[in-house]
Design an enzyme around this catalytic site. Sequence first.
Site, PDB file in Angstrom:
ATOM      1  CG  ASP A   1      13.739  69.095  -9.610  1.00 21.46           C
ATOM      2  OD1 ASP A   1      14.779  68.549 -10.010  1.00 21.46           O
ATOM      3  OD2 ASP A   1      13.371  70.219 -10.007  1.00 21.46           O
TER       4      ASP A   1
ATOM      5  CG  ASP B   1      16.188  64.511 -11.772  1.00 17.83           C
ATOM      6  OD1 ASP B   1      17.296  64.466 -12.333  1.00 17.83           O
ATOM      7  OD2 ASP B   1      15.690  65.564 -11.322  1.00 17.83           O
TER       8      ASP B   1
ATOM      9  CG  ASP C   1      18.496  67.506 -10.217  1.00 19.00           C
ATOM     10  OD1 ASP C   1      19.075  67.660 -11.293  1.00 19.00           O
ATOM     11  OD2 ASP C   1      17.525  68.208  -9.852  1.00 19.00           O
TER      12      ASP C   1
HETATM   13  P1  ADP Z   1      20.005  70.237 -15.718  1.00 20.15           P
HETATM   14  O1  ADP Z   1      20.498  68.948 -15.085  1.00 20.15           O
HETATM   15  O2  ADP Z   1      20.721  71.415 -15.140  1.00 20.15           O
HETATM   16  O3  ADP Z   1      18.520  70.370 -15.666  1.00 20.15           O
HETATM   17  P2  ADP Z   1      19.779  69.903 -18.665  1.00 20.15           P
HETATM   18  O4  ADP Z   1      20.214  68.554 -19.144  1.00 20.15           O
HETATM   19  O5  ADP Z   1      18.334  70.191 -18.680  1.00 20.15           O
HETATM   20  O6  ADP Z   1      20.483  70.182 -17.254  1.00 20.15           O
HETATM   21  O7  ADP Z   1      20.513  71.005 -19.570  1.00 20.15           O
HETATM   22  C1  ADP Z   1      21.915  70.959 -19.775  1.00 20.15           C
HETATM   23  C2  ADP Z   1      22.368  72.178 -20.524  1.00 20.15           C
HETATM   24  O8  ADP Z   1      21.730  72.264 -21.812  1.00 20.15           O
HETATM   25  C3  ADP Z   1      22.045  73.497 -19.844  1.00 20.15           C
HETATM   26  O9  ADP Z   1      22.975  73.820 -18.855  1.00 20.15           O
HETATM   27  C4  ADP Z   1      22.091  74.458 -21.046  1.00 20.15           C
HETATM   28  O10 ADP Z   1      23.414  74.785 -21.357  1.00 20.15           O
HETATM   29  C5  ADP Z   1      21.502  73.624 -22.175  1.00 20.15           C
HETATM   30  N1  ADP Z   1      20.045  73.875 -22.291  1.00 20.15           N
HETATM   31  C6  ADP Z   1      19.039  73.051 -21.912  1.00 20.15           C
HETATM   32  N2  ADP Z   1      17.825  73.605 -22.177  1.00 20.15           N
HETATM   33  C7  ADP Z   1      18.067  74.826 -22.728  1.00 20.15           C
HETATM   34  C8  ADP Z   1      17.252  75.897 -23.215  1.00 20.15           C
HETATM   35  N3  ADP Z   1      15.916  75.862 -23.180  1.00 20.15           N
HETATM   36  N4  ADP Z   1      17.880  76.985 -23.728  1.00 20.15           N
HETATM   37  C9  ADP Z   1      19.224  77.037 -23.763  1.00 20.15           C
HETATM   38  N5  ADP Z   1      20.046  76.096 -23.310  1.00 20.15           N
HETATM   39  C10 ADP Z   1      19.492  74.989 -22.806  1.00 20.15           C
HETATM   40 MG    MG Z   2      16.367  69.337 -11.454  1.00 20.20          MG
END
Ligand code: ADP
Ligand code: MG
Length: 287
Positions: free
Chosen positions: A232, A236, A38
Amino acid sequence: ATPTSIMVGTGKAAESGILFKGGEHLEGTHKLEAIVLDKTGTITKGKPEVTDFSGDEETLQLLASAEKGSEHPLAEAIVAYATENSIDFLDVDHFSAIPGHGIEATISGKNILVGNRKLMNDHQIDTTGYEEKLINYETDGKTAMLIAIDGEYRGTVAVADTIKETAPEAIKQLKDLGIEVFMLTGDNERTAKAIAKQVGIDQVIAEVLPEEKAAKVKEIQEQGKKVAMVGDGVNDAPALVIANIGIAIGTGTEVAIEAADVTILGGELLLIPKAIKISHATIRNIR
Ligand code: ADP
Ligand code: MG
């Protein structure tokens, strides 16, 4: 495999900070051919900071107030930035997180959207004029988010997370052991590739929705490979379960640690090649 040698192997691993839940996982580790990591919180420190904000003060106030309702590391970075800039937070009337996309909130009768292109596209907000700016951030390995208020674009915020210092060395050791290395993330493809380049990973699976992570691990298994997943986050957990070996980051969430077969203390990635080396040494002794 003699129970005694397995016990010696897992004991040795534990002394280094590699906690196997059972001896069978030491044997599973010995058979690994591919490893999926991840990005946020696993390869990177998971402590992102705002590097760029464009928009007026009202936009920042609405942005930060909306993000206060989110537990995402990106949200924490934005809240910290607004706090440093002495922004007064407003009461939020409605908040919802849209996994893999961003957030939506209602504040003082206004609708706030913060997130990626997908979120903006879903709400018919035109972002073509801002594409160049987004690409510049992403090429630098930053995560860029767009902000819309009442259906209109109002600004962008970019956040950067730094890689763990030992990540490049850990990836190199894994490759030297003949293991194929992948990065898996919900983040944008360009950002993911920039981070992957910094650590020496060339196989990137990006823009994966939280509920799709496990399916991606399965696809690699279907190529006939024994796969480890390293993560983490709560997101995941299903992928950690489906992997042949699930490896949790000790600094990560309880959910990930519970779902995994192995936990590496302190999130030290060098412990992953070390675990593989210990498994090889143990299994060699058995034969
Ligand atoms: P990661 O694998 O990096 O944890 P996520 O699936 O949690 O990815 O998030 C993917 C995308 O969704 C982020 O890169 C962002 O663009 C958007 N995103 C997620 N949570 C937020 C938030 N709280 N505010 C703004 N954008 C968000
Ligand atoms: Mg992570």
